[in-house]
Design a protein around this motif. Structure first.
Motif, short mmCIF file in Angstrom:
data_model
loop_
_atom_site.label_atom_id
_atom_site.label_comp_id
_atom_site.label_asym_id
_atom_site.label_seq_id
_atom_site.Cartn_x
_atom_site.Cartn_y
_atom_site.Cartn_z
N THR A 1 0.80 -1.18 0.05
CA THR A 1 -0.06 0.02 0.03
C THR A 1 0.90 1.20 0.08
O THR A 1 1.89 1.20 0.66
N THR A 2 0.58 2.22 -0.66
CA THR A 2 1.03 3.47 -0.88
C THR A 2 -0.15 4.71 -0.89
O THR A 2 -1.18 4.29 -0.60
N ALA A 3 0.46 6.08 -1.02
CA ALA A 3 -0.65 6.80 -1.11
C ALA A 3 -1.51 6.90 -2.14
O ALA A 3 -2.53 7.04 -1.88
N ARG A 4 -1.12 6.14 -3.39
CA ARG A 4 -1.70 6.20 -4.21
C ARG A 4 -2.38 4.54 -4.90
O ARG A 4 -2.84 4.45 -5.69
N VAL A 5 -1.98 3.59 -3.96
CA VAL A 5 -2.26 2.26 -4.11
C VAL A 5 -2.84 1.74 -2.82
O VAL A 5 -1.94 1.64 -1.83
N LEU A 6 -3.93 1.16 -2.74
CA LEU A 6 -4.49 0.77 -1.44
C LEU A 6 -4.95 -0.88 -1.82
O LEU A 6 -5.46 -1.27 -2.55
N THR A 7 -4.06 -1.79 -1.14
CA THR A 7 -4.38 -3.01 -1.24
C THR A 7 -5.28 -3.94 -0.17
O THR A 7 -4.90 -3.61 0.96
N MET A 8 -6.23 -4.39 -0.39
CA MET A 8 -7.33 -4.63 0.67
C MET A 8 -7.93 -5.95 0.35
O MET A 8 -8.08 -6.19 -0.89
N GLU A 9 -8.42 -6.64 1.36
CA GLU A 9 -9.41 -7.76 1.34
C GLU A 9 -10.52 -7.45 0.28
O GLU A 9 -11.01 -6.46 0.32
N PHE A 10 -10.79 -8.72 -0.60
CA PHE A 10 -11.94 -8.26 -1.43
C PHE A 10 -13.06 -8.90 -0.81
O PHE A 10 -13.10 -9.76 -0.10
N MET A 11 -14.18 -8.17 -1.07
CA MET A 11 -15.46 -8.51 -0.04
C MET A 11 -16.33 -8.98 -1.25
O MET A 11 -16.86 -8.54 -2.37
N THR A 12 -16.89 -10.30 -0.59
CA THR A 12 -17.95 -10.83 -1.61
C THR A 12 -19.04 -10.64 -1.28
O THR A 12 -19.55 -10.57 -0.35
N GLY A 13 -20.13 -10.75 -2.16
CA GLY A 13 -21.62 -10.44 -1.76
C GLY A 13 -22.23 -9.61 -2.91
O GLY A 13 -21.43 -9.35 -4.11
N TRP A 14 -23.14 -8.60 -2.49
CA TRP A 14 -23.99 -7.90 -3.40
C TRP A 14 -23.97 -6.42 -2.80
O TRP A 14 -23.98 -6.27 -1.87
N ARG A 15 -23.81 -5.69 -3.85
CA ARG A 15 -23.79 -4.25 -3.19
C ARG A 15 -25.45 -4.12 -2.94
O ARG A 15 -26.25 -4.75 -3.66
#
Lengths: 113, 452
Positions: free
Chosen positions: B229-243
């Motif tokens: 992760t940097t100021a311009r790239v955020l690496t996060m867990e992918f959430m499954t489901g429906w918006r």
């Protein structure tokens, strides 16, 4: 003297009785306080609070009765919030260090290229 | 900069001129005229890109400053823009990490998951196990969402803000607006956008959110992979489901909408009344639901913070709504910086009483948005300045109500707030400092009652 003591306890008992009836009435009003019955301003808040306290009292009563019967009552295990907070702070610090380490790796790659 | 200034002026002028027929060339009734011009402003902002889209979102939370028609239009602002090519996103990643996406993650999908004015999101998988700030280790192969700031977005937004500020200074000098301070609005906007452009700020809030809801497995947020992760790239867990915007699909898959609506509203109340930090950009696209009725909060770009004192005062205002107590609402709004001049207190109080009485829908449930936004409007009509945080919070609560009602139309969000406000105020009553402050007056009142 005896009369005075009797009068004092009578007054004390009466105060309790009136307060108890008042509280019971507040609990009932609080329990019934749906959207239509909430026009009472600050009094309605006191009623709502009384109803919530009564709920807690009933829970306590059930627990005590269960204990008296020798049943095991599940006591909520509360972790010390300060300890939890500290664990989070340490985790967050580790996250920041991981982030700095990633940044250093990038700098090394950039200086090597 | 001069050409961009011309573009801005010409786009706005073109849209406003195009709206003239709909506005009856200025001769139509007030509402029709304002609606036509509000639509033109919204379209112009969408044409002008990220900075103006964000500015429109800020206007949508200030019903005290702008007309109902403009606020409603800006609320419908679409922050969905065409995706930039994957090669451009790859270049941003290379410039941030000095290596290819494939060196950072096990896989990286060039097809974007979502594309908004500031950032674009791509799917990837974790190359090696990572222990996040809170919770279980994320094993290798975990699905990830990579949020990347669009190239040039930051510079374009800052340049547009500078131009808009110079135009706003001229408007301010002309004194065309009664209470509205365009320069202050733009300064507030610049501060909000600056925070949103540094994705690490968002990541830290997501971690904090995960910690705050550690006792509730039904409310989650993506956890952050900090080495990537940097100021311009955020690496996060992918959430499954429906918006929530795809709620019909979720319903067809057995999601319990009532439970979800109540739990979602309760989770938001906890953020405001217990923690004093809350997701301030809630809309159906920022909330996910899973088949087991878990709610995932996404996109912490805009968040609100409350000090313990503000939190208590807001709880009191909410209690005033729950228990329909206009005096309490006014007393504690004043402590939040809503200062009603002495000669306006009575009309404001009367208007507030009417609002509190008129919050019921035909089905008997209460309408928070009617009260909250009506209160802001009422204060605006009486020339009362409203602190920006106050407006943001009311808008957020109104949005939560809207989201909850989209899930379950009969939900009463005010009723949901009742246990929170009552419990928190009940707890505050036992605070030794408060007891020390209030007890002498309470004893005096009791004695007055006894001897009366």
């Amino acid at each position: 003297m005896t009369d005075n003591v009797m009068s004092f306890f009578a007054a004390w008992m009466l105060t309790h009785e009136v307060a108890d009836e008042g509280l019971k009435a507040a609990v009932l009003r609080g329990e019934d306080g749906g959207p239509e019955g909430m026009g009472g301003g600050p009094d309605a808040f006191v009623n709502g609070l009384a109803a919530m306290v009564a709920e807690e009292k009933e829970k306590l009563k059930r627990d005590l009765e269960a204990r008296a019967r020798g049943e095991e009552v599940a006591i909520e295990q509360q972790t010390d919030p300060a300890f939890e907070e500290l664990r989070f702070e340490v985790g967050e610090l580790r996250g920041r260090l991981d982030n700095i380490e990633g940044l250093l790796e990038t700098l090394v790659r950039k200086s090597g290229s | 900069m001069a050409s961009r200034r011309l573009t801005i002026i010409s786009v706005i002028a073109r849209r406003l001129i195009a709206a003239l027929p709909a506005a009856g060339f200025g001769l139509a009734s007030g509402h029709v005229r304002r609606t036509a011009f509000a639509r033109a402003w919204r379209q112009a902002f969408e044409d002008l890109g990220p900075a103006f889209i964000k500015l429109g979102q800020l206007i949508s939370v200030r019903p005290d400053e702008f007309s109902d028609e403009l606020v409603t239009e800006m609320r419908s602002m679409q922050d969905a823009v065409p995706a930039v090519p994957a090669s451009v996103i790859r270049n941003v990643i290379r410039s941030e990490f000095a290596c290819d996406p494939e060196d950072l993650w096990a896989t990286f999908d060039d097809v974007p998951l979502a594309s908004a004015s500031i950032a674009q999101v791509h799917r990837a998988t974790l190359a090696q196990a990572y222990k996040p700030v809170w919770g279980e280790e994320l094993p290798a192969g975990t699905a990830l969402a990579i949020k990347v700031v669009r190239p040039g977005a930051a510079e374009a937004i800052r340049a547009d803000v500078a131009i808009a500020r110079s135009l706003a200074e001229r408007v301010a000098r002309m004194r065309v607006a009664r209470r509205f301070d365009p320069v202050a609005l733009l300064d507030e906007f610049a501060a909000t956008v600056d925070r949103e452009l540094d994705l690490r700020v968002e990541g830290r809030f997501a971690d904090r959110f995960t910690f705050d809801f550690r006792d509730d497995p039904k409310v989650v947020a993506p956890r952050i992979v900090w080495p990537r992760t940097t100021a311009r790239v955020l690496t996060m867990e992918f959430m499954t489901g429906w918006r929530l915007s795809e709620i019909d699909v979720a319903k067809a898959n057995g999601v319990d909408c009532y439970a979800l609506a109540v739990h979602g509203a309760t989770a938001f109340m906890r953020q405001v009344f217990e923690y004093g930090r809350y997701h301030a950009d809630l809309h159906p696209a920022n909330l996910f639901v899973t088949p087991d009725n878990t709610i995932a909060y996404l996109d912490f770009g805009i968040v609100g913070y409350l000090t313990p004192e503000e939190r208590m005062n807001i709880t009191q205002v909410m209690a005033a709504l729950v228990y329909r107590d206009p005096d309490r609402a006014l007393t504690y709004s004043a402590k939040l910086g809503v200062n009603v001049p002495p000669d306006r207190v009575e009309p404001v109080r009367a208007g507030l009483g009417e609002l509190l009485d008129g919050t019921f829908r035909p089905d008997g449930t209460r309408d928070f948005a009617h009260f909250g936004l009506g209160f802001l409007k009422l204060l605006g009509q009486h020339g009362v300045q409203i602190p920006s945080g106050y407006g943001l919070l009311i808008k957020s609560l109104a949005t939560v109500e809207g989201v909850a009602r989209a899930l379950y139309p009969e939900i009463d969000i005010v009723e949901t707030a009742k246990p929170f406000t009552t419990r928190i105020l009940g707890k505050a009553m036992g605070d030794p400092a408060r007891l020390n402050e209030r007890m002498p007056a309470a004893i005096r009142a009791a004695l007055r009652e006894i001897v009366a």
